[in-house]
Design a protein around this motif. Structure first.
Motif, PDB file in Angstrom:
ATOM      1  N   LEU A   1       0.896  -0.804   0.012  1.00  0.00           N
ATOM      2  CA  LEU A   1      -0.114  -0.110   0.180  1.00  0.00           C
ATOM      3  C   LEU A   1       0.932   1.419  -0.027  1.00  0.00           C
ATOM      4  O   LEU A   1       1.603   1.296   0.785  1.00  0.00           O
ATOM      5  CB  LEU A   1      -0.870   0.083   1.044  1.00  0.00           C
ATOM      6  N   THR A   2       0.524   2.213  -0.825  1.00  0.00           N
ATOM      7  CA  THR A   2       1.424   3.348  -1.119  1.00  0.00           C
ATOM      8  C   THR A   2       0.283   4.449  -1.227  1.00  0.00           C
ATOM      9  O   THR A   2      -0.777   4.471  -1.243  1.00  0.00           O
ATOM     10  CB  THR A   2       2.328   3.240  -2.082  1.00  0.00           C
ATOM     11  N   PRO A   3       0.849   5.794  -1.119  1.00  0.00           N
ATOM     12  CA  PRO A   3       0.099   6.770  -1.616  1.00  0.00           C
ATOM     13  C   PRO A   3      -0.620   6.790  -2.945  1.00  0.00           C
ATOM     14  O   PRO A   3      -1.665   7.388  -2.910  1.00  0.00           O
ATOM     15  CB  PRO A   3       0.883   8.075  -1.360  1.00  0.00           C
ATOM     16  N   GLN A   4       0.309   6.245  -3.912  1.00  0.00           N
ATOM     17  CA  GLN A   4      -0.567   6.234  -5.151  1.00  0.00           C
ATOM     18  C   GLN A   4      -1.248   4.704  -5.400  1.00  0.00           C
ATOM     19  O   GLN A   4      -2.177   4.682  -6.253  1.00  0.00           O
ATOM     20  CB  GLN A   4       0.751   5.900  -6.129  1.00  0.00           C
ATOM     21  N   LYS A   5      -1.149   4.006  -4.556  1.00  0.00           N
ATOM     22  CA  LYS A   5      -1.877   2.742  -4.634  1.00  0.00           C
ATOM     23  C   LYS A   5      -2.705   2.179  -3.379  1.00  0.00           C
ATOM     24  O   LYS A   5      -1.917   1.927  -2.152  1.00  0.00           O
ATOM     25  CB  LYS A   5      -0.990   1.405  -4.841  1.00  0.00           C
ATOM     26  N   ASN A   6      -3.874   2.180  -3.466  1.00  0.00           N
ATOM     27  CA  ASN A   6      -4.697   2.000  -2.134  1.00  0.00           C
ATOM     28  C   ASN A   6      -5.172   0.485  -1.799  1.00  0.00           C
ATOM     29  O   ASN A   6      -5.807   0.026  -1.016  1.00  0.00           O
ATOM     30  CB  ASN A   6      -5.907   2.817  -2.135  1.00  0.00           C
ATOM     31  N   GLU A   7      -4.560  -0.589  -2.671  1.00  0.00           N
ATOM     32  CA  GLU A   7      -4.873  -1.682  -2.790  1.00  0.00           C
ATOM     33  C   GLU A   7      -3.667  -2.731  -2.866  1.00  0.00           C
ATOM     34  O   GLU A   7      -2.579  -2.375  -3.637  1.00  0.00           O
ATOM     35  CB  GLU A   7      -5.794  -2.281  -3.816  1.00  0.00           C
ATOM     36  N   MET A   8      -3.641  -3.914  -2.161  1.00  0.00           N
ATOM     37  CA  MET A   8      -2.757  -4.720  -2.363  1.00  0.00           C
ATOM     38  C   MET A   8      -3.297  -6.245  -2.220  1.00  0.00           C
ATOM     39  O   MET A   8      -4.431  -6.394  -1.711  1.00  0.00           O
ATOM     40  CB  MET A   8      -1.619  -4.677  -1.340  1.00  0.00           C
ATOM     41  N   LYS A   9      -2.701  -7.017  -3.046  1.00  0.00           N
ATOM     42  CA  LYS A   9      -3.265  -8.477  -3.229  1.00  0.00           C
ATOM     43  C   LYS A   9      -2.039  -9.314  -3.084  1.00  0.00           C
ATOM     44  O   LYS A   9      -0.928  -9.257  -3.659  1.00  0.00           O
ATOM     45  CB  LYS A   9      -4.033  -8.559  -4.591  1.00  0.00           C
TER      46      LYS A   9
END
Length: 168
Positions: A20-28
């Motif tokens: 999870l990063t400021p640019q990416k709100n999802e992880m799988k």
């Protein structure tokens, strides 16, 4: 439309690409349903959340809940299978994390969340019941807990509230 079987898509050690990063709100993360892979997935999941300003208590709650849920999948959903796959999805909301756990193992009994019997904690430690506390912890530490069986797939959704979700 019937659910498709989960397929193996990678290793827990590869999660750093899905943090999870400021640019990416999802992880799988998709990993084998075995105890060693679950340990690796827990470590990778917690590592993937490092960009969030999680308190030590929030990290502890997340780790406890994920350990209970993922170990339950291995021990019960895939108890009589020689192999299986678990998919873990995490999505950041404004003040909470949304979790989804998918597997193709056997459904929960009665196609629903188990009842959590109350245990008396009075008396000697040796007299305490062994087991039965996992679902109690999951229910106490999460919100919006929901289980659905669809065709061949189990889906468990829950949220964990956060005090501060600003990213570094």
């Amino acid at each position: 439309m019937p659910a498709e079987a989960l397929c193996f898509m990678g290793h827990a050690k590869d999660l750093h690409q899905s943090a999870l990063t400021p640019q990416k709100n999802e992880m799988k993360l998709v990993f084998p349903a075995d105890p060693v892979a679950v340990r690796g997935a827990l470590k990778a999941s917690m590592s993937g959340l490092t960009n969030l300003n999680l308190t030590i208590d929030e990290r502890g709650v997340i780790e406890i809940v994920l350990a209970e849920v993922l170990n339950n999948v291995v021990e019960h959903a895939y108890a009589h299978h020689t192999s299986g796959v678990i998919e873990l999805r995490v999505k950041r909301g404004a003040d909470r994390l949304h979790f989804t756990v998918l597997d193709d193992g056997v459904p929960l009994p009665d196609d629903g969340l188990p009842e959590t019997p109350s245990h008396s904690l009075a008396g000697p430690v040796d007299d305490l019941p062994e087991g039965g506390f996992g679902w109690f912890l999951i229910k106490e530490l999460t919100q919006d807990l929901n289980y659905v069986r669809s065709d061949i797939r189990n889906r468990l959704d829950f949220t964990i509230a956060l005090a501060d979700t600003r990213v570094s």
